[in-house]
Design an enzyme around this catalytic site. Structure first.
Site, PDB file in Angstrom:
ATOM      1  N   ASP A  26       1.008  -1.227  -0.055  1.00 47.39           N
ATOM      2  CA  ASP A  26       0.103  -0.049  -0.096  1.00 47.39           C
ATOM      3  C   ASP A  26       0.892   0.988   0.054  1.00 47.39           C
ATOM      4  O   ASP A  26       1.888   1.381   0.522  1.00 47.39           O
ATOM      5  CB  ASP A  26      -1.079  -0.049   1.156  1.00 47.39           C
ATOM      6  N   HIS A  43       2.177   3.395  -9.296  1.00 44.49           N
ATOM      7  CA  HIS A  43       2.013   2.022  -9.311  1.00 44.49           C
ATOM      8  C   HIS A  43       3.070   1.518 -10.169  1.00 44.49           C
ATOM      9  O   HIS A  43       3.690   0.373  -9.895  1.00 44.49           O
ATOM     10  CB  HIS A  43       0.621   1.991 -10.138  1.00 44.49           C
ATOM     11  N   LEU A 137      10.574 -20.856  -5.021  1.00 44.99           N
ATOM     12  CA  LEU A 137       9.687 -19.968  -4.296  1.00 44.99           C
ATOM     13  C   LEU A 137       8.355 -19.847  -4.860  1.00 44.99           C
ATOM     14  O   LEU A 137       8.358 -19.904  -5.970  1.00 44.99           O
ATOM     15  CB  LEU A 137      10.239 -18.516  -4.265  1.00 44.99           C
TER      16      LEU A 137
HETATM   17  C1  IPE Z   1      -5.292  -2.823  -0.244  1.00 43.83           C
HETATM   18  O1  IPE Z   1      -4.970  -1.567  -0.400  1.00 43.83           O
HETATM   19  C2  IPE Z   1      -5.476  -3.419  -1.378  1.00 43.83           C
HETATM   20  C3  IPE Z   1      -4.061  -3.617  -2.080  1.00 43.83           C
HETATM   21  C4  IPE Z   1      -3.120  -3.282  -1.618  1.00 43.83           C
HETATM   22  C5  IPE Z   1      -4.218  -4.309  -3.396  1.00 43.83           C
HETATM   23  P1  IPE Z   1      -6.263  -0.092  -0.381  1.00 43.83           P
HETATM   24  O2  IPE Z   1      -5.488   0.906  -0.438  1.00 43.83           O
HETATM   25  O3  IPE Z   1      -7.321  -0.468  -1.418  1.00 43.83           O
HETATM   26  O4  IPE Z   1      -6.930  -0.522   1.076  1.00 43.83           O
HETATM   27  P2  IPE Z   1      -7.849   0.353   1.816  1.00 43.83           P
HETATM   28  O5  IPE Z   1      -9.014   0.909   0.808  1.00 43.83           O
HETATM   29  O6  IPE Z   1      -7.040   1.875   2.089  1.00 43.83           O
HETATM   30  O7  IPE Z   1      -8.367  -0.322   2.916  1.00 43.83           O
HETATM   31  C1  IPE Z   2      -1.540   0.111  -3.333  1.00 46.18           C
HETATM   32  O1  IPE Z   2      -1.559   1.556  -3.236  1.00 46.18           O
HETATM   33  C2  IPE Z   2      -1.975  -0.339  -4.767  1.00 46.18           C
HETATM   34  C3  IPE Z   2      -3.361  -0.828  -4.895  1.00 46.18           C
HETATM   35  C4  IPE Z   2      -4.265  -0.792  -4.178  1.00 46.18           C
HETATM   36  C5  IPE Z   2      -3.486  -1.292  -6.319  1.00 46.18           C
HETATM   37  P1  IPE Z   2      -2.617   2.712  -3.352  1.00 46.18           P
HETATM   38  O2  IPE Z   2      -3.070   2.923  -4.587  1.00 46.18           O
HETATM   39  O3  IPE Z   2      -3.531   2.187  -2.226  1.00 46.18           O
HETATM   40  O4  IPE Z   2      -1.855   3.871  -2.760  1.00 46.18           O
HETATM   41  P2  IPE Z   2      -2.604   5.061  -1.553  1.00 46.18           P
HETATM   42  O5  IPE Z   2      -3.076   4.096  -0.484  1.00 46.18           O
HETATM   43  O6  IPE Z   2      -3.662   5.719  -2.293  1.00 46.18           O
HETATM   44  O7  IPE Z   2      -1.298   5.867  -1.125  1.00 46.18           O
HETATM   45 MG    MG Z   3      -4.029   2.387  -0.392  1.00 50.94          MG
END
Ligand code: IPE
Ligand code: IPE
Ligand code: MG
Length: 249
Positions: A26, A43, A137
């Site tokens: 995240d 990303h 792995l």
């Molecule tokens: C969780 O991250 C899902 C992934 C990393 C794929 P999110 O950024 O979507 O989670 P929430 O919405 O903050 O809980």
């Molecule tokens: C995690 O990073 C990647 C996915 C959920 C695909 P985020 O896109 O949730 O990044 P933040 O949380 O907005 O910084």
């Molecule tokens: Mg996020």
């Protein structure tokens, strides 16, 4: 006294290196925003972190690495971002699979992949077939994955296929239908990006996993950060319901 019916009573041998690590990657969006860049740049950079953590796991004898790439709730994001994430996923699958195979990595995907475009489904299936016999792995990507979806689909299959009456169902009966039935439960869970939640990741399997949260944003999560997480795991005492005295015997 009865030991109860939970499989969590079975204690795995403590190991210095976690055998299975599950990660919520995240913070990509915030990483990009901090640099005044579009979320998509975060990303893209996140893929670099994925590469370095796969390498770090192979070198450290971690046997299973499970990465949350796209949750069943992430469809709620702006269409533009969802489309970008799909393209990135397709591109990574196409470009990285041979390298994964050369490195002895077994590639798997968990989640409801029926919602993906045919090209992505094809890449996934080809990759899984190509790498099926590798054992250095096991890399699992959770894509369109939700822990509740997983438990529900397992329950449906169990009820459909099992000859026993519901009163006789055991945890192990359901576990064999969970999408990650081939792996032991994660020893270590890591979430980057400073949030303290599970976000519908492996709900069943995380029952006794050691949890590690870091403020580091996923694109900045490197081998050194990974080592910190492992060091934190090493000093945990996994009790599985027992007392500390019992563990130290
Ligand atoms: C969780 O991250 C899902 C992934 C990393 C794929 P999110 O950024 O979507 O989670 P929430 O919405 O903050 O809980
Ligand atoms: C995690 O990073 C990647 C996915 C959920 C695909 P985020 O896109 O949730 O990044 P933040 O949380 O907005 O910084
Ligand atoms: Mg996020």
């Amino acid at each position: 006294m009865s030991q109860g019916t939970s499989v969590a009573r079975d204690m795995p041998e403590p190991e210095p290196v976690p055998k299975h690590i599950a990660i919520i990657m995240d913070g990509n969006g915030r990483w990009a925003r901090k640099r005044l860049m579009p979320r998509m740049a975060g990303h893209k950079q996140g893929i670099e972190a994925v590469r370095s953590i796969i390498k770090a796991c192979s070198e450290r004898d971690v046997k299973y690495l499970t990465l949350f790439a796209f949750s069943s709730e992430n469809w709620r994001r702006p269409a533009e971002e969802v489309t970008f994430l799909m393209q990135l996923f397709a591109g990574a699958l196409e470009q990285e699979m041979d390298k994964l195979h050369e490195n002895g990595i077994c590639f798997k995907v968990i989640g409801d992949i029926t919602r993906f475009e045919p090209r992505i489904i094809e890449f996934i299936q080809q990759g899984e077939r190509l790498t099926a016999n590798n054992s250095r792995l096991t890399l699992t990507i959770a894509a369109n994955y939700g822990g509740r979806w997983d438990i529900l689909q397992a329950m449906r299959k169990m009820i459909e296929k099992s000859p026993v009456m519901p009163a006789q169902f055991k945890e192990a009966d359901l576990e064999r239908y969970l999408s990650m039935h081939y792996a032991p439960e994660p020893d270590l869970f890591i979430r980057t990006g400073g949030e303290y939640r599970i976000s519908n990741f492996l709900l069943w399997q995380l029952a006794y996993t050691e949890l590690y949260f870091t403020d580091t944003l996923w694109p900045d999560f490197n081998e050194r950060e990974f080592e910190l997480a492992i060091q934190s795991y090493r000093v945990r005492e996994r009790r599985f319901g027992r007392t500390s005295e019992q563990i130290q015997q």
